[in-house]
Design a protein around this motif. Sequence first.
Motif, mmCIF file in Angstrom:
data_model
loop_
_atom_site.group_PDB
_atom_site.id
_atom_site.type_symbol
_atom_site.label_atom_id
_atom_site.label_comp_id
_atom_site.label_asym_id
_atom_site.label_seq_id
_atom_site.Cartn_x
_atom_site.Cartn_y
_atom_site.Cartn_z
ATOM 1 N N ARG A 289 21.711 -11.571 -20.258
ATOM 2 C CA ARG A 289 21.789 -11.134 -18.865
ATOM 3 C C ARG A 289 20.454 -10.486 -18.533
ATOM 4 N N ARG A 290 20.045 -10.608 -17.289
ATOM 5 C CA ARG A 290 18.745 -10.025 -16.923
ATOM 6 C C ARG A 290 18.937 -8.878 -15.934
ATOM 7 N N PHE A 291 18.024 -7.902 -16.045
ATOM 8 C CA PHE A 291 18.075 -6.742 -15.152
ATOM 9 C C PHE A 291 16.713 -6.538 -14.505
ATOM 10 N N ARG A 292 16.700 -6.657 -13.213
ATOM 11 C CA ARG A 292 15.473 -6.345 -12.469
ATOM 12 C C ARG A 292 15.770 -5.054 -11.705
ATOM 13 N N THR A 293 15.225 -3.967 -12.194
ATOM 14 C CA THR A 293 15.593 -2.652 -11.670
ATOM 15 C C THR A 293 14.413 -1.997 -10.987
ATOM 16 N N ASP A 294 14.644 -1.525 -9.793
ATOM 17 C CA ASP A 294 13.576 -0.794 -9.103
ATOM 18 C C ASP A 294 13.352 0.535 -9.802
ATOM 19 N N GLU A 295 12.099 0.827 -10.074
ATOM 20 C CA GLU A 295 11.761 2.093 -10.707
ATOM 21 C C GLU A 295 10.927 2.916 -9.741
ATOM 22 N N ASN A 296 10.800 4.183 -10.047
ATOM 23 C CA ASN A 296 9.868 4.997 -9.270
ATOM 24 C C ASN A 296 8.505 4.864 -9.949
ATOM 25 N N ALA A 297 7.912 3.701 -9.759
ATOM 26 C CA ALA A 297 6.641 3.415 -10.436
ATOM 27 C C ALA A 297 5.768 2.574 -9.513
ATOM 28 N N TYR A 298 4.492 2.858 -9.507
ATOM 29 C CA TYR A 298 3.586 2.046 -8.706
ATOM 30 C C TYR A 298 2.249 1.908 -9.420
ATOM 31 N N ALA A 299 1.595 0.792 -9.147
ATOM 32 C CA ALA A 299 0.287 0.528 -9.746
ATOM 33 C C ALA A 299 -0.795 0.840 -8.725
ATOM 34 N N TRP A 300 -1.924 1.268 -9.202
ATOM 35 C CA TRP A 300 -3.020 1.611 -8.285
ATOM 36 C C TRP A 300 -4.367 1.353 -8.947
ATOM 37 N N ILE A 301 -5.390 1.230 -8.094
ATOM 38 C CA ILE A 301 -6.774 1.205 -8.572
ATOM 39 C C ILE A 301 -7.425 2.458 -8.003
ATOM 40 N N GLY A 302 -8.081 3.209 -8.853
ATOM 41 C CA GLY A 302 -8.690 4.461 -8.400
ATOM 42 C C GLY A 302 -10.201 4.374 -8.378
ATOM 43 N N TRP A 303 -10.796 4.977 -7.348
ATOM 44 C CA TRP A 303 -12.253 5.027 -7.208
ATOM 45 C C TRP A 303 -12.712 6.441 -7.496
ATOM 46 N N ASN A 304 -13.546 6.611 -8.473
ATOM 47 C CA ASN A 304 -13.997 7.947 -8.867
ATOM 48 C C ASN A 304 -14.895 8.549 -7.780
ATOM 49 N N GLN A 305 -14.415 9.650 -7.194
ATOM 50 C CA GLN A 305 -15.142 10.244 -6.073
ATOM 51 C C GLN A 305 -16.446 10.921 -6.482
ATOM 52 N N ARG A 306 -16.650 11.077 -7.777
ATOM 53 C CA ARG A 306 -17.934 11.655 -8.201
ATOM 54 C C ARG A 306 -19.035 10.600 -8.200
ATOM 55 N N ARG A 307 -18.699 9.356 -7.945
ATOM 56 C CA ARG A 307 -19.702 8.290 -7.871
ATOM 57 C C ARG A 307 -20.132 8.117 -6.410
ATOM 58 N N ALA A 308 -21.439 8.150 -6.218
ATOM 59 C CA ALA A 308 -21.975 8.092 -4.850
ATOM 60 C C ALA A 308 -21.561 6.806 -4.133
ATOM 61 N N VAL A 309 -21.391 5.755 -4.898
ATOM 62 C CA VAL A 309 -21.092 4.465 -4.291
ATOM 63 C C VAL A 309 -19.737 4.483 -3.556
ATOM 64 N N PHE A 310 -18.849 5.392 -3.960
ATOM 65 C CA PHE A 310 -17.538 5.454 -3.321
ATOM 66 C C PHE A 310 -17.410 6.620 -2.332
ATOM 67 N N ALA A 311 -18.511 7.250 -2.017
ATOM 68 C CA ALA A 311 -18.446 8.461 -1.192
ATOM 69 C C ALA A 311 -17.928 8.174 0.218
ATOM 70 N N ASP A 312 -18.273 7.021 0.762
ATOM 71 C CA ASP A 312 -17.920 6.686 2.136
ATOM 72 C C ASP A 312 -16.540 6.016 2.180
#
Lengths: 547, 318
Positions: A289-312
């Motif tokens: 039997r299969r279970f597809r269960t919603d979790e309180n989980a999410y995926a993300w990509i983070g941009w390091n704010q200490r890098r000037a390239v992501f300042a804007d």
Amino acid sequence: MKSSGALLATALVFVACGRCSSRSASPTPDAAWLEGRAVPEVGATPRRGGTLTVRVGVEPSGFTRIHDRYAEGTMVRYTTGTLYETLGRVDPRHPEGPLLPWLASAFTEGEALTVTLRPGVTFHDGSPFSSSDVKAVLSAITAAQNPTVAMRAALGELASVETPDALTVVIRWRAPPTPFAVRALLGGVPMMPEEALAGDFDTLPIHRAPVGTGPFKLSSFVPAERLVLARFDGHREPAFLDGVVVRFVKDDTVAAQLWERGEFDLMTRIPPATWRAVEQQPWAFTGYRRFRTDENAYAWIGWNQRRAVFADARVRRALAMAYPAEVISRAVELGLEARTTCPFLLGSTSCDPEVKPIPFDPEGAKALLADAGWIDGDGDGVREHGGQPLAFSFLMVTASQRQAKVVPLFQEQLARVGVSLTVEPVDAAQSIQRMRTHDFDAAAMSWSSPDAVTDQFELFHSSQADGGKNYVNLADPEIDALLEQIRAAREGDARVALERRLHRRLFDAQVYLFLTARPALDAAKRRVHGLTPSLAWYELAKVWVEP
Amino acid sequence: MSARLGAAVIALWVALALGADLLASDLPIAVRVDGRTYLAPLWTRPAALQAETQPGLRRRAEWMIGTLVEFGPRQTLATTGTTRTDAPPFAPDARHWLGSDDIGRDVFARLVHGARVTLLIALGVVLLSSLLGVTLGALAGWKGGVVDLLLSRALEIASTFPTIFFLIVVVAALRTPSLTAVVLVLALTRWPEPARLMRAEVLRLKGLDFVLAARALGASEARILVRHLVPNALAPVIVSSTFAVGSAVLLESALSFLGLGVAPPTASWGELLQQAHRSLVTPGAWWLALFPGLAIASLVLATQAVGKGLERRFDVRR
């Protein structure tokens, strides 16, 4: 010679016909199976006995959730309710509602939190559970010298823990506690025996040999191989199973092959590609039997704010516009995950329904980058601004099947809008370490919680950049203020309104490129019963198996 | 496999690697579009064609000379213009002759471009490690004494390094492994074999009459070593290096399989095998294992055959 040839031909025909007939008679999966919907079991009578073999992809480094080093999300799922219990627990039917009493029989909030303990509870070692154990656990957490920073931060500043009698605990905070702190204390602190916490906290045996009050107790632990749990007969509601064998199989492909060979009663964390591949396999839909269960989980990509390239913020928004979500949904997530923009449980009232994901728009991304002053002046295909190229590295976990697909897909689209992404292959431990120390440009990760109610303070408050989980170095006064207000707010409309504002502000800031809310994809042999998926995993005490 | 056939297979792979761009690229060899003619845009990469693909250009170009396969090794299903709605990997068909990988990249394109990476690494490693090994081995054999003692111990220490673990540590420290870095790291693990062979040969040869004759004629030590000893001692190193090409191919594939080879999305054979591993669940994607597997096997067997041939030719016992 002729007769043997004829015999061989006949045998082949029989083999072929056998295959033909079995193929024509093979059943097909029904809609519930394909969707992974848990079908209520009717008329089945639970029986005692048997063992459940579970595949787990992450091996715990220890078993004391209160220790910073062992406080992994997966551990929370797999130990709570199995080895350890807490004073209260999330109501599976109303995960966002108040906690239900568990090791406590009641808790009342006033000037202090008064907890009345359930009588007759014993630990796995036979010692009775009493208020002094609660005090010992809370003392271990609040002791400044102990590596319990995360749990300490979640509980807030405790003023005193009094134990007027063996079954009563009165807990006071220095300032009125936030709802999150009370919830963390009741629902997140595993109860351990007082004696087991005596001595140098960092080297306590209980970190490797857990002693709790849960329905299962530790039988043996073989690192990199298995964890064997046995039923704790002294539990107030003894489990049906004699034991549980947790097998640590990190590699998803190896795990899938072992699963196909029938080595797991409960196969967890099935990658989307495998989930889809087995839909054509009779062994899968006849045997599991299969279970597809919603979790309180999410995926993300983070941009390091200490890098000037992501300042804007315009650059961050343009990067989001170059993310090919539809292609990734088709090729990687296989339509099994829902896009999200929200750090709270998807679909909860805390998420602002007006906030929609940024659509894939490479032309818009180009225009936005040009508007922000990033132009490809030298014609090398990469935009520059003030002499700095729009280039960054991306930590890619080598063992991650998902990242191995997502990163090149994203990289290709970024190149087309004039952004250079260089891959840095790292192992999982290295990735976490580098994110903690902010030694990265961009990285992908996911957050998960067994509770529907989550405090975002640790993830996004500027005070949590060093030592906390604000890996991206977000330092936004408005977000800080919102997080502080949310912590102080009682449950209700006011807090929901603040959480929605936080959602909107985080979305506007785009320090996270929110990706998808991930369901848990699991499968269990048809002989396994009583599996009820919830945010906090399965309640193994209720599981039983047919012989 | 005979040595000649082996040489032919190696030559074929070298030709495929050299001509990889002409065989499979996202941009054409030449095209006239929007009133402009672009020659070799697949190499010059003009900004105007930055977001173009061959199928897209073919539809609106006045004329175009395309590549054999219209996909580059990094083109995913987002840009190959596929109309399929199912999820990759796609089995071989008229569009993707050798199938596609799990994000829709053409396996043929990745195979021929991967050949370039694999051969560059293998040849680079063998040349560099041979150069290092020959130099140190010749010095150790010729100088003897303390120099030999020190170099021999260094050689023994280097031989005892667990290769894969050493590579994993070094590549992890490099952060983003480039082609040059991988070559350097692999070469560091391969130099003891040629060094050992060269030292033994020099030790054997330096007592022979031709060396004495050269010395009697007033040749300097350096001249004797470089002009007389090393050329005469090279045969076993050449044979060994030929075999080493095969093992370097396997080592590079193993590293890429572990995700520690040249950084993605650069195509490599080991990376394709890694994808095959990911797709092992039934029904699987046999083409992801078969074609890179055949490529690796053919190249390794070919180098072995050539090595054997050279061994016979030079009458060297390994």
